[in-house]
Motif scaffolding. Structure first.
Motif, PDB file in Angstrom:
ATOM      1  N   UNK A 145       0.894  -1.146  -0.113  1.00  0.00           N
ATOM      2  CA  UNK A 145      -0.229  -0.035   0.013  1.00  0.00           C
ATOM      3  C   UNK A 145       0.742   1.198  -0.045  1.00  0.00           C
ATOM      4  N   UNK A 146       2.000   1.172   0.319  1.00  0.00           N
ATOM      5  CA  UNK A 146       2.819   2.179   0.289  1.00  0.00           C
ATOM      6  C   UNK A 146       3.076   2.986  -1.100  1.00  0.00           C
ATOM      7  N   UNK A 147       3.099   4.419  -1.103  1.00  0.00           N
ATOM      8  CA  UNK A 147       3.468   4.964  -2.469  1.00  0.00           C
ATOM      9  C   UNK A 147       4.689   5.466  -2.240  1.00  0.00           C
ATOM     10  N   UNK A 148       5.566   5.497  -3.339  1.00  0.00           N
ATOM     11  CA  UNK A 148       6.939   6.148  -3.239  1.00  0.00           C
ATOM     12  C   UNK A 148       6.924   7.061  -4.274  1.00  0.00           C
ATOM     13  N   UNK A 190       5.620   7.458  -9.996  1.00  0.00           N
ATOM     14  CA  UNK A 190       5.120   7.379  -8.912  1.00  0.00           C
ATOM     15  C   UNK A 190       4.987   5.614  -8.605  1.00  0.00           C
ATOM     16  N   UNK A 191       5.340   5.047  -7.641  1.00  0.00           N
ATOM     17  CA  UNK A 191       5.243   3.589  -7.483  1.00  0.00           C
ATOM     18  C   UNK A 191       4.630   3.182  -6.111  1.00  0.00           C
ATOM     19  N   UNK A 192       3.681   2.203  -6.432  1.00  0.00           N
ATOM     20  CA  UNK A 192       2.658   1.887  -5.183  1.00  0.00           C
ATOM     21  C   UNK A 192       2.992   0.276  -4.975  1.00  0.00           C
ATOM     22  N   UNK A 193       3.247  -0.036  -3.896  1.00  0.00           N
ATOM     23  CA  UNK A 193       3.290  -1.496  -3.284  1.00  0.00           C
ATOM     24  C   UNK A 193       2.200  -2.343  -3.378  1.00  0.00           C
ATOM     25  N   UNK A 194       1.909  -3.090  -4.501  1.00  0.00           N
ATOM     26  CA  UNK A 194       0.547  -3.824  -4.637  1.00  0.00           C
ATOM     27  C   UNK A 194       0.719  -5.071  -3.741  1.00  0.00           C
ATOM     28  N   UNK A 195       1.654  -5.691  -3.642  1.00  0.00           N
ATOM     29  CA  UNK A 195       1.734  -7.061  -2.844  1.00  0.00           C
ATOM     30  C   UNK A 195       3.240  -7.475  -2.656  1.00  0.00           C
ATOM     31  N   UNK A 196       3.333  -8.187  -1.457  1.00  0.00           N
ATOM     32  CA  UNK A 196       4.694  -8.427  -1.088  1.00  0.00           C
ATOM     33  C   UNK A 196       4.794  -9.832  -0.650  1.00  0.00           C
ATOM     34  N   UNK A 234       8.264  -8.903  -5.014  1.00  0.00           N
ATOM     35  CA  UNK A 234       7.279  -7.571  -4.753  1.00  0.00           C
ATOM     36  C   UNK A 234       6.534  -7.341  -5.914  1.00  0.00           C
ATOM     37  N   UNK A 235       5.383  -7.210  -5.908  1.00  0.00           N
ATOM     38  CA  UNK A 235       4.585  -6.588  -6.937  1.00  0.00           C
ATOM     39  C   UNK A 235       4.545  -5.092  -6.760  1.00  0.00           C
ATOM     40  N   UNK A 287       0.276   9.087 -18.454  1.00  0.00           N
ATOM     41  CA  UNK A 287       0.662   8.902 -19.670  1.00  0.00           C
ATOM     42  C   UNK A 287       1.205   7.345 -19.644  1.00  0.00           C
ATOM     43  N   UNK A 288       1.241   6.467 -18.449  1.00  0.00           N
ATOM     44  CA  UNK A 288       1.753   5.343 -18.650  1.00  0.00           C
ATOM     45  C   UNK A 288       1.428   4.670 -17.414  1.00  0.00           C
ATOM     46  N   UNK A 289       1.053   3.623 -17.471  1.00  0.00           N
ATOM     47  CA  UNK A 289       0.839   2.673 -16.202  1.00  0.00           C
ATOM     48  C   UNK A 289       1.212   1.334 -16.266  1.00  0.00           C
ATOM     49  N   UNK A 290       1.788   0.703 -15.551  1.00  0.00           N
ATOM     50  CA  UNK A 290       2.504  -0.989 -15.733  1.00  0.00           C
ATOM     51  C   UNK A 290       2.556  -1.225 -14.176  1.00  0.00           C
ATOM     52  N   UNK A 291       2.635  -2.542 -14.262  1.00  0.00           N
ATOM     53  CA  UNK A 291       2.811  -3.445 -12.995  1.00  0.00           C
ATOM     54  C   UNK A 291       4.065  -4.180 -13.261  1.00  0.00           C
TER      55      UNK A 291
END
Lengths: 388, 388, 388
Positions: free
Chosen positions: C39-42, C130-136, C146-147, C160-164
């Motif tokens: 859940x953290x956002x970096x 920006x990066x959000x931790x989805x799953x560890x 880590x996803x 402009x871009x989104x990816x996992x």
């Protein structure tokens, strides 16, 4: 612009069809001799916009010393709209744009002739190429020699470059060449009497250039040994396609290693880059005060260059002549000779006047070819006169 | 622009005159000690426009982490007109523009002193250099030491850079130096009390930079070991002239191989590039929140770097001081030490405090020189304070 | 701007304090598994403005053949504001901007998923990540998986871009992971149903592209062997940080040599560059007439690439589907397979259908991994239809 919601991208590969071997395609580019019908016009794809970054990166990587290509202030003072693209970049790019169609199957590029730069090309301009088959010389089942004329057009369809070149092209089959299939007519706006658009350089200052490279400094018969060399690195792999050239000979080491003969081994440096480096090495002694490259002819790459080779250049003044009426300029014709791994002084010492004899004339003259010589061309430059 | 029809370009080489050996010229650049008359002002040719592409390519190739040089939005928020050219690019270019005149015959560059950046340089600006001979130290028939002051001017003749450097220059002849020939006076607008033009950074945001590189994070006596290294490739051959440097020591392997001594062998990386890489490697730990490079001094290249070497950097905080009134900034003075093929932790372990002793002071102190150390300089940076 | 007179810069180093060992800092970047709280956002620092020079340099270095990225005139005719940045540049840059925070300590990048390009990026745009931790996924004291979801925003905060992606991350300590510390909430404007902004391509001409790469030329089950390879040089050292990637694995040979296992030895080419070269090599046979990259998924780097390797690409058509209503386009889904030191024909001959089986599924299927295979991904492209 319009919005589109494509929905989630499901993984397809594990379930998708796979047609082996029937569905396998191996797209191939370039043409065999059979496909060069005299009179045909080819329209290669793609085009290339020359950004300001590319223009400067090319000019400096290839060691251009004429401030026209480095210095916006000087270029404007000379009457240009802005710092123009180097003629060598224009030539390297237009030739490259035609490679995929014209010569990706060719065995060798045999020569450049009658190169004319009809107007300056500026950053932001988009270049494209058209090629017309001028002549096809059959040599039985041996590879044939094809003469093509290529023109470079900008985004306003203005002619910016025209040149002829000869290429050695393999046969696909054997026996007599098939009759040419009719092709749709494509306009090909070349010219028999090139008219060039020159800058008005009346207010150009003199403190940006050296004092020994004005028109009056050149006299027929002079030989200029350009001191600095440039060791080429494998930077040339990337530069090949930075100017649009798709031939794998220049960047695919496995392709190169699998070839036989003089072109086998390491990737060969694309000739347009070799010419640019040699012209750059010569520039501070010859073309630093040039306002325009009026043209080139009789250009030959006589030996291949690879990464690790160190290039040197020698110039010979062939002729000087008055410039256009009303311009403080004259015309200097120069022979540019390129060398590898041997500087000009050593080459002149070893070979004397033979250094300036064309390699393809050597056999007829009973002379040996020069192993260190990689390139020769004649250039005609418009050069400023000494300040009054 | 004007039209000109040059007519066909006939092949001239087979019939043109060729004057051997009388017509042979070998242009040579740079100066011998005899030609550095104290007080003389030199006007090197050429100039260089810094395109946006070059500015970004330089900043990223040399690993700059300060967003000022990478991020247009941040630079404008800091009060700049746009993302400025990196000070290291400005220094490398202005110094290079003087090389053809000042140091293409020099044996070594001995040091930088009193480097001041008087105003930001932006993409599109055209730089030129002027050099004045400050002092010439004769050492009999041995090479002499020349102190020169170089200034960089933009296209509006505004002073953007000023620095002094010392170079080791060979004699042409022997015996006493000849009396100086009178030279025409050339204006040389340097300054004894540099005034810098700084950005108003009041509205600069904080989310583009890290949280450990504000003014308050630095204290005198700290040593910062920068973790990442950068292996230099032969990319440096091309970069030498991309910033305008014409010295063959940096890109002509035959020239380098023919030399003797410490500078022989592979082409040496131009010092301006070495400095830029080291400053870049240090940047995310030191200058990421810097708004301006106030100046450098006592800069020495203590060992040569060649392709294949891996560079590391260490910084030491020398002093902190308040910034200009009304700016949320302080001044951090740092010593930057460059290493090759040895990271900072290892070097500190091996050499301790000696790592920070100047190499040219070692003999007097009875200390050994450090073979891994390639560079040292003192830098004074204007650094933002922590957000309130 | 404001004036400031900093006064002379005195030499400080000989007298300045030096606190050894207490004052030594070794800043370190990236995160251990402990520091990836779900859940953290970096918010990584820096950002990058994509200049026109960078966009073209990237497109051509990585051998893009789609004129959208080379030719301003064509791009405008297709409905773009100007020639957009290549999607591979956008992906490589946004991923790189997150590396310092997300993965500079990571052991491996395990895969890309659900890559969406929401709108074109143009020269002059500034990207940030920006990066959000989805799953560890914990695996005891072993490194965890880590996803993360990363989004790229432009200077107007538009997505402009989104990816996992999944990354393999080492533990700092041992035993159970500590409870997550609360973090300040940071807005993270990602989307579950990506809506893309597509060009209106009604007036796009057809003479800039080849004739065999229109929508109708692709059928499910086809395999396309892309003929040309590209030998990668150590140019990749510099390109790593030209797109913002700070991981020393890609440019610090001492770091690489000191590692153990598959990633030891020479610096590994950053995956974003490998992908770009492979897509480029495939482009004139697949994406030359593409108007938009709708997305990628299931992307895996299955073997490392180093300088000297020659890359080849093979494509397989997975599916074709109608395009958006009112556009003369269709959707082509392709599997792109990358190879090193082995061309497509040879690889297909050796491995047949196994070439298209995902490497991470091989163990379960009782199949051998393919040593020559370096990359695989599924791409969904919007491709123009044949002219009527």
């Amino acid at each position: 612009m319009r919005e589109f919601e494509p929905g989630p991208q499901r993984e397809l590969a594990p379930q998708a069809p796979l047609h082996l071997p029937d569905g396998v395609r191996s797209p191939s580019y370039g043409r065999y001799l059979e496909e060069f019908e005299t009179g045909a016009v080819f329209v290669p794809p793609r085009g290339m916009t020359l950004t300001a970054g590319l223009c400067q990166d090319f000019a400096t990587t290839f060691m251009e010393c004429n401030p026209l290509y480095l210095n916006e202030t000087y270029a404007r003072a000379c009457g240009f709209t802005s710092s123009p693209a180097s003629p060598l970049l224009v030539l390297a790019t237009v030739l490259s744009l035609g490679v995929q169609n014209d010569s990706e199957k060719a065995i060798a590029h045999l020569g450049y002739y009658d190169v004319h730069f009809l107007r300056p090309v500026y950053p932001g301009d988009t270049l494209r190429a058209l090629t017309r088959v001028v002549h096809r010389q059959e040599r039985g089942d041996e590879p044939g020699i094809v003469s093509v004329r290529t023109i470079g057009l900008d985004q306003r369809d203005q002619l910016v470059l025209q040149y002829d070149r000869k290429i050695l092209v393999p046969r696909r089959g054997t026996g007599p060449l098939p009759a040419a299939a009719p092709r749709p007519a494509v306009p090909f706006p070349d010219t028999d009497r090139p008219t060039l658009l020159l800058p008005d350089a009346q207010s150009a200052p003199h403190h940006w250039t050296g004092n020994d490279t004005y028109f009056e400094d050149f006299g027929p018969g002079q030989v200029i040994l350009h001191g600095n060399g440039r060791t080429v690195t494998d930077e040339h792999f990337g530069w090949t396609y930075r100017v649009g050239n798709t031939h794998p000979l220049h960047f695919d080491r496995m392709y190169s290693a699998a070839r036989s003969g003089a072109m086998s081994g390491e990737p060969i440096v694309y000739g347009g880059l070799v010419f640019a480096w040699l012209a750059g090495l010569a520039s501070r002694d010859t073309s630093e005060n040039a306002l325009y490259d009026l043209g080139y002819t009789e250009g030959y790459h006589t030996q291949p260059t690879i990464a690790g080779d160190t290039l040197y250049a020698v110039s010979r003044v062939l002729e000087t002549a008055p410039g256009p009426a009303g311009m403080d300029c004259g015309i200097v014709s120069l022979q540019l000779v390129g060398l590898k791994n041997c500087n000009g002084a050593t080459a002149l010492d070893r070979h004397g006047t033979d250094l300036f004899v064309k390699e393809n004339a050597k056999r007829k003259l009973g002379k040996e070819k020069i192993a260190e010589k990689i390139f020769e061309i004649e250039r005609r430059l418009l050069v400023r006169r000494h300040p009054a």
